[in-house]
Design a protein around this motif. Sequence first.
Motif, PDB file in Angstrom:
ATOM      1  N   ASN A  51       0.829  -1.211   0.000  1.00  0.00           N
ATOM      2  CA  ASN A  51       0.000   0.000   0.000  1.00  0.00           C
ATOM      3  C   ASN A  51       0.858   1.253   0.000  1.00  0.00           C
ATOM      4  O   ASN A  51       0.541   2.250   0.650  1.00  0.00           O
ATOM      5  CB  ASN A  51      -0.923   0.005   1.219  1.00  0.00           C
ATOM      6  N   CYS A  52       1.954   1.213  -0.723  1.00  0.00           N
ATOM      7  CA  CYS A  52       2.922   2.323  -0.751  1.00  0.00           C
ATOM      8  C   CYS A  52       3.027   2.902  -2.149  1.00  0.00           C
ATOM      9  O   CYS A  52       3.016   2.157  -3.148  1.00  0.00           O
ATOM     10  CB  CYS A  52       4.289   1.826  -0.283  1.00  0.00           C
ATOM     11  N   ARG A  53       3.158   4.211  -2.214  1.00  0.00           N
ATOM     12  CA  ARG A  53       3.439   4.860  -3.493  1.00  0.00           C
ATOM     13  C   ARG A  53       4.568   5.865  -3.287  1.00  0.00           C
ATOM     14  O   ARG A  53       4.655   6.504  -2.229  1.00  0.00           O
ATOM     15  CB  ARG A  53       2.195   5.560  -4.057  1.00  0.00           C
ATOM     16  N   LEU A  54       5.420   6.005  -4.285  1.00  0.00           N
ATOM     17  CA  LEU A  54       6.540   6.942  -4.211  1.00  0.00           C
ATOM     18  C   LEU A  54       6.145   8.243  -4.892  1.00  0.00           C
ATOM     19  O   LEU A  54       5.550   8.236  -5.966  1.00  0.00           O
ATOM     20  CB  LEU A  54       7.785   6.348  -4.872  1.00  0.00           C
ATOM     21  N   ILE A  55       6.474   9.352  -4.260  1.00  0.00           N
ATOM     22  CA  ILE A  55       6.092  10.656  -4.793  1.00  0.00           C
ATOM     23  C   ILE A  55       7.289  11.597  -4.757  1.00  0.00           C
ATOM     24  O   ILE A  55       8.279  11.350  -4.070  1.00  0.00           O
ATOM     25  CB  ILE A  55       4.930  11.281  -3.992  1.00  0.00           C
ATOM     26  N   GLY A  56       7.176  12.697  -5.475  1.00  0.00           N
ATOM     27  CA  GLY A  56       8.133  13.792  -5.366  1.00  0.00           C
ATOM     28  C   GLY A  56       9.345  13.657  -6.249  1.00  0.00           C
ATOM     29  O   GLY A  56       9.914  12.581  -6.395  1.00  0.00           O
ATOM     30  N   ARG A  57       9.733  14.776  -6.818  1.00  0.00           N
ATOM     31  CA  ARG A  57      10.990  14.855  -7.568  1.00  0.00           C
ATOM     32  C   ARG A  57      12.016  15.642  -6.767  1.00  0.00           C
ATOM     33  O   ARG A  57      13.171  15.268  -6.675  1.00  0.00           O
ATOM     34  CB  ARG A  57      10.749  15.532  -8.924  1.00  0.00           C
ATOM     35  N   ARG A  58      11.555  16.755  -6.173  1.00  0.00           N
ATOM     36  CA  ARG A  58      12.461  17.561  -5.364  1.00  0.00           C
ATOM     37  C   ARG A  58      12.916  16.772  -4.145  1.00  0.00           C
ATOM     38  O   ARG A  58      14.092  16.721  -3.816  1.00  0.00           O
ATOM     39  CB  ARG A  58      11.747  18.844  -4.928  1.00  0.00           C
ATOM     40  N   PHE A  59      11.963  16.162  -3.440  1.00  0.00           N
ATOM     41  CA  PHE A  59      12.257  15.292  -2.305  1.00  0.00           C
ATOM     42  C   PHE A  59      11.527  13.975  -2.539  1.00  0.00           C
ATOM     43  O   PHE A  59      10.295  13.940  -2.520  1.00  0.00           O
ATOM     44  CB  PHE A  59      11.792  15.917  -0.980  1.00  0.00           C
ATOM     45  N   ARG A  60      12.273  12.926  -2.762  1.00  0.00           N
ATOM     46  CA  ARG A  60      11.673  11.611  -3.002  1.00  0.00           C
ATOM     47  C   ARG A  60      11.162  11.047  -1.680  1.00  0.00           C
ATOM     48  O   ARG A  60      11.914  10.931  -0.708  1.00  0.00           O
ATOM     49  CB  ARG A  60      12.727  10.676  -3.601  1.00  0.00           C
ATOM     50  N   LEU A  61       9.888  10.725  -1.636  1.00  0.00           N
ATOM     51  CA  LEU A  61       9.249  10.244  -0.414  1.00  0.00           C
ATOM     52  C   LEU A  61       8.409   9.011  -0.696  1.00  0.00           C
ATOM     53  O   LEU A  61       7.993   8.771  -1.836  1.00  0.00           O
ATOM     54  CB  LEU A  61       8.335  11.324   0.173  1.00  0.00           C
ATOM     55  N   ALA A  62       8.159   8.245   0.359  1.00  0.00           N
ATOM     56  CA  ALA A  62       7.236   7.113   0.275  1.00  0.00           C
ATOM     57  C   ALA A  62       5.998   7.447   1.088  1.00  0.00           C
ATOM     58  O   ALA A  62       6.096   7.894   2.235  1.00  0.00           O
ATOM     59  CB  ALA A  62       7.899   5.844   0.808  1.00  0.00           C
TER      60      ALA A  62
END
Length: 452
Positions: free
Chosen positions: A82-93
């Motif tokens: 149930n995880c998605r990765l987001i962000g280009r400036r700050f990569r987050l889960a």
Amino acid sequence: MNLKARNDATPTLRIIPREQHNISRKNISKAALRVLYRLNEAGFDAYLVGGAVRDLLLGGHPKDFDVATNATPDEVKKLFRNCRLIGRRFRLAHVVYGPEIIEVATFRGTGEEDSEGDRHIVDGRIVRDNVWGTIEEDAIRRDFRVNALYYDISDFSVRDYVGGIQDVEDRVLHLIGDPATRYREDPVRMLRAVRLAAKLNFRIDERASAPFEELGPLLLDASPARLFDESLKMFLAGHGLKSFRMLEQTGLLKFMFPATARALKRGDKALRILIEQGLSNTDARVVEGKSVTPAFLFAVLLWGEVRDLAHAWMVKGVDANDAWGRATANVIAEQCQRVAIPRRFTLTMEEIWSLQPRFEQVQRKKVFRLMAHPRFRAAFDFLALRAAESPAIRELGEWWAHAQQLPHETLAAALAGVTSPPESGGKSEAVSAAPKKRRRRRKPSGGKSGAA
């Protein structure tokens, strides 16, 4: 340039064991605990971090829970379906449990040589930062000391590398590292300092507030969309009045709301009363769990400039409706260059403002037409806030407040010139005619409702 050198911060670990702090797992969301335990069981370091730890130590009940770990975003994703990765400036889960999202961030590094990530800095501002590091490096990368506290799920201790515990006890906000450097990295940190100080009832360390005057103009280059989000956090979270006063005291108001700053600088006491009462009412509604809308709040903040511009054009002979339209368009256009207020809110603001002159039109058909308007209640609440503008406006607000309490037939009869006592309390002539003040106006169509 190495961030560690720029930050001028040397981490020194202080561990506060479970028996010496007040954080209890019963006050941490179950979703956050599941993420922490899962990471820990998989062999990774896992900590609750930031505002949640700070607020728990202060006895609060945080709504958002962030996790810091030495697991990379890809490793987090492998652990949680149930995880998605987001962000280009700050990569987050983002680990999603129903409506709740637990943000998981990998420890940020201070060096630029790490081959696992990348960092890009333009004119001192970090525009991309995905260099992983240690918990010590992560701590000195955070903004304020009180936000660099880590709750360790492995032994339930709190880890403090930069003196955050002392700041919590002293109720003060210290920026980590050199303030000027940190504000140039991200100018919005100045607004965060104001917001946190207002929210927590902390003072801002003098060294942290000293660069505001010099570096405040950097906010002009910040994303208007991001400043809108920051405005909501400041004004719609229950501490809006304090935030507003601190913005003004620190000199940052003019960079966020230039029209508001100009209007207040003209010494309009009634406008200040309107703004502060509007913010106070909003704070009270938040505390009571009632709904609030950015549209009403922004209408309050920008009213002074809209009113003054409209009246200036009417003095020059511009038709009242055109004058109000021009004033509204000009003020909103300028404001949206600083704070990107979405169109759905600016439309409501325009309606609230445009209805103000119509409150002076107390003829029967116009009264009922106005009462049927979908924005009538918001516009009336706005009129009530304007009571300090003049005795005439206060009288007008009282007239409309009483009119709303009357049965339809009673109000209709009163407006037709027939005396009919209201059921609500004996003001037999309260609505039998328009307030006398209105008959002396040159523009009965309502162009000067805020002139006083």
